[in-house]
Design a protein around this motif. Sequence first.
Motif, PDB file in Angstrom:
ATOM      1  N   ASP A 113     -10.184  77.059  47.547  1.00  0.00           N
ATOM      2  CA  ASP A 113     -10.414  77.810  48.766  1.00  0.00           C
ATOM      3  C   ASP A 113     -11.111  77.083  49.643  1.00  0.00           C
ATOM      4  OD1 ASP A 113      -9.005  80.152  47.299  1.00  0.00           O
ATOM      5  OD2 ASP A 113     -10.989  80.962  46.727  1.00  0.00           O
ATOM      6  N   ARG A 114     -11.771  76.047  49.306  1.00  0.00           N
ATOM      7  CA  ARG A 114     -12.338  75.225  50.370  1.00  0.00           C
ATOM      8  C   ARG A 114     -11.490  74.475  51.431  1.00  0.00           C
ATOM      9  NH1 ARG A 114     -16.379  72.040  46.880  1.00  0.00           N
ATOM     10  NH2 ARG A 114     -14.631  71.925  45.680  1.00  0.00           N
ATOM     11  N   TYR A 115     -10.268  74.386  50.812  1.00  0.00           N
ATOM     12  CA  TYR A 115      -9.344  73.522  51.360  1.00  0.00           C
ATOM     13  C   TYR A 115      -8.102  74.419  51.764  1.00  0.00           C
ATOM     14  CZ  TYR A 115     -12.440  69.704  49.578  1.00  0.00           C
ATOM     15  OH  TYR A 115     -13.520  69.134  49.427  1.00  0.00           O
ATOM     16  N   GLN A 116      -7.474  73.977  52.891  1.00  0.00           N
ATOM     17  CA  GLN A 116      -6.389  74.756  53.367  1.00  0.00           C
ATOM     18  C   GLN A 116      -5.040  74.265  52.250  1.00  0.00           C
ATOM     19  OE1 GLN A 116      -5.583  76.245  56.795  1.00  0.00           O
ATOM     20  NE2 GLN A 116      -7.743  76.866  56.888  1.00  0.00           N
ATOM     21  N   ASN A 117      -4.949  73.297  51.719  1.00  0.00           N
ATOM     22  CA  ASN A 117      -4.094  72.751  50.786  1.00  0.00           C
ATOM     23  C   ASN A 117      -2.597  73.042  51.568  1.00  0.00           C
ATOM     24  OD1 ASN A 117      -5.257  72.236  48.357  1.00  0.00           O
ATOM     25  ND2 ASN A 117      -5.660  74.409  47.974  1.00  0.00           N
ATOM     26  N   ALA A 135      -4.805  77.407  37.805  1.00  0.00           N
ATOM     27  CA  ALA A 135      -4.964  77.209  39.359  1.00  0.00           C
ATOM     28  C   ALA A 135      -4.367  75.926  39.765  1.00  0.00           C
ATOM     29  CB  ALA A 135      -6.453  77.661  39.585  1.00  0.00           C
ATOM     30  N   LEU A 136      -3.432  75.603  39.638  1.00  0.00           N
ATOM     31  CA  LEU A 136      -2.709  74.375  39.749  1.00  0.00           C
ATOM     32  C   LEU A 136      -1.584  74.440  40.913  1.00  0.00           C
ATOM     33  CD1 LEU A 136      -3.061  72.165  36.735  1.00  0.00           C
ATOM     34  CD2 LEU A 136      -4.238  72.042  38.933  1.00  0.00           C
ATOM     35  N   LYS A 137      -1.327  73.797  41.839  1.00  0.00           N
ATOM     36  CA  LYS A 137       0.068  73.744  42.712  1.00  0.00           C
ATOM     37  C   LYS A 137       0.436  72.417  42.170  1.00  0.00           C
ATOM     38  CE  LYS A 137      -1.221  72.369  46.983  1.00  0.00           C
ATOM     39  NZ  LYS A 137      -1.384  72.673  48.583  1.00  0.00           N
ATOM     40  N   ASN A 138       1.976  72.239  41.894  1.00  0.00           N
ATOM     41  CA  ASN A 138       2.806  71.086  41.656  1.00  0.00           C
ATOM     42  C   ASN A 138       3.867  70.932  42.429  1.00  0.00           C
ATOM     43  OD1 ASN A 138       1.426  70.955  38.704  1.00  0.00           O
ATOM     44  ND2 ASN A 138       1.770  72.961  39.146  1.00  0.00           N
ATOM     45  N   TRP A 139       4.180  69.538  42.834  1.00  0.00           N
ATOM     46  CA  TRP A 139       5.327  69.431  43.487  1.00  0.00           C
ATOM     47  C   TRP A 139       5.996  68.141  43.095  1.00  0.00           C
ATOM     48  CZ3 TRP A 139       1.036  69.663  46.355  1.00  0.00           C
ATOM     49  CH2 TRP A 139       0.493  68.623  47.160  1.00  0.00           C
ATOM     50  N   THR A 140       7.331  68.048  43.177  1.00  0.00           N
ATOM     51  CA  THR A 140       7.967  66.969  42.664  1.00  0.00           C
ATOM     52  C   THR A 140       8.515  66.188  43.852  1.00  0.00           C
ATOM     53  OG1 THR A 140       9.846  68.212  42.294  1.00  0.00           O
ATOM     54  CG2 THR A 140       8.443  68.244  40.283  1.00  0.00           C
ATOM     55  N   SER A 141       8.987  65.043  43.504  1.00  0.00           N
ATOM     56  CA  SER A 141       9.683  64.105  44.418  1.00  0.00           C
ATOM     57  C   SER A 141      10.276  62.981  43.643  1.00  0.00           C
ATOM     58  CB  SER A 141       8.512  63.375  45.357  1.00  0.00           C
ATOM     59  OG  SER A 141       7.929  63.982  45.858  1.00  0.00           O
ATOM     60  N   PRO A 142      11.441  62.700  43.957  1.00  0.00           N
ATOM     61  CA  PRO A 142      12.060  61.649  43.240  1.00  0.00           C
ATOM     62  C   PRO A 142      11.036  60.345  43.178  1.00  0.00           C
ATOM     63  CG  PRO A 142      13.394  62.290  45.104  1.00  0.00           C
ATOM     64  CD  PRO A 142      12.180  62.908  45.307  1.00  0.00           C
ATOM     65  N   HIS A 143      11.204  60.027  41.726  1.00  0.00           N
ATOM     66  CA  HIS A 143      10.130  58.767  41.471  1.00  0.00           C
ATOM     67  C   HIS A 143      10.842  57.261  41.869  1.00  0.00           C
ATOM     68  CE1 HIS A 143       8.388  55.768  38.693  1.00  0.00           C
ATOM     69  NE2 HIS A 143       7.281  56.350  39.279  1.00  0.00           N
ATOM     70  N   SER A 144       9.809  56.718  42.331  1.00  0.00           N
ATOM     71  CA  SER A 144      10.388  55.197  42.808  1.00  0.00           C
ATOM     72  C   SER A 144       9.149  54.385  42.301  1.00  0.00           C
ATOM     73  CB  SER A 144      10.669  55.095  44.328  1.00  0.00           C
ATOM     74  OG  SER A 144      11.139  53.705  44.679  1.00  0.00           O
ATOM     75  N   PRO A 145       9.501  53.408  41.451  1.00  0.00           N
ATOM     76  CA  PRO A 145       8.526  52.479  40.870  1.00  0.00           C
ATOM     77  C   PRO A 145       7.901  51.761  42.244  1.00  0.00           C
ATOM     78  CG  PRO A 145      10.496  52.126  39.770  1.00  0.00           C
ATOM     79  CD  PRO A 145      10.818  53.131  40.682  1.00  0.00           C
ATOM     80  N   ARG A 146       8.636  51.675  43.431  1.00  0.00           N
ATOM     81  CA  ARG A 146       8.127  50.990  44.323  1.00  0.00           C
ATOM     82  C   ARG A 146       7.038  51.475  45.256  1.00  0.00           C
ATOM     83  NH1 ARG A 146      13.839  49.894  46.390  1.00  0.00           N
ATOM     84  NH2 ARG A 146      13.529  51.952  46.492  1.00  0.00           N
ATOM     85  N   THR A 147       6.869  53.001  45.032  1.00  0.00           N
ATOM     86  CA  THR A 147       5.771  53.372  45.924  1.00  0.00           C
ATOM     87  C   THR A 147       4.744  54.076  45.238  1.00  0.00           C
ATOM     88  OG1 THR A 147       7.013  55.845  45.570  1.00  0.00           O
ATOM     89  CG2 THR A 147       7.790  54.510  47.391  1.00  0.00           C
TER      90      THR A 147
END
Length: 94
Positions: A51-55, A82-94
Amino acid sequence: MEGRHALGSRWNDGHYLVLEAIGNGAFGTVWRSVESSSGQVVAIKRVALDDRYQNRELSVMQELTHPNIVRHHDHFFTQEEALKNWTSPHSPRT
């Protein structure tokens, strides 16, 4: 956050299979995972809701489209931790 999730854990009702932790920071941990339905390797960022951060990072990621920015693929919330999770394509270069 890291220690509670073993290799091979399934998240979001089995939609993602966790392979390994690939990074962590002050606000969360990033996990290399596989989307069960497509076999696509993704990175899942897990961030504790506070709650202290706007996320606002998730809402910003959903709007951004640029070749130099990792794109948003999916997101889900984990209420019991109490977690939020998001996914992105995985690239070993990033």
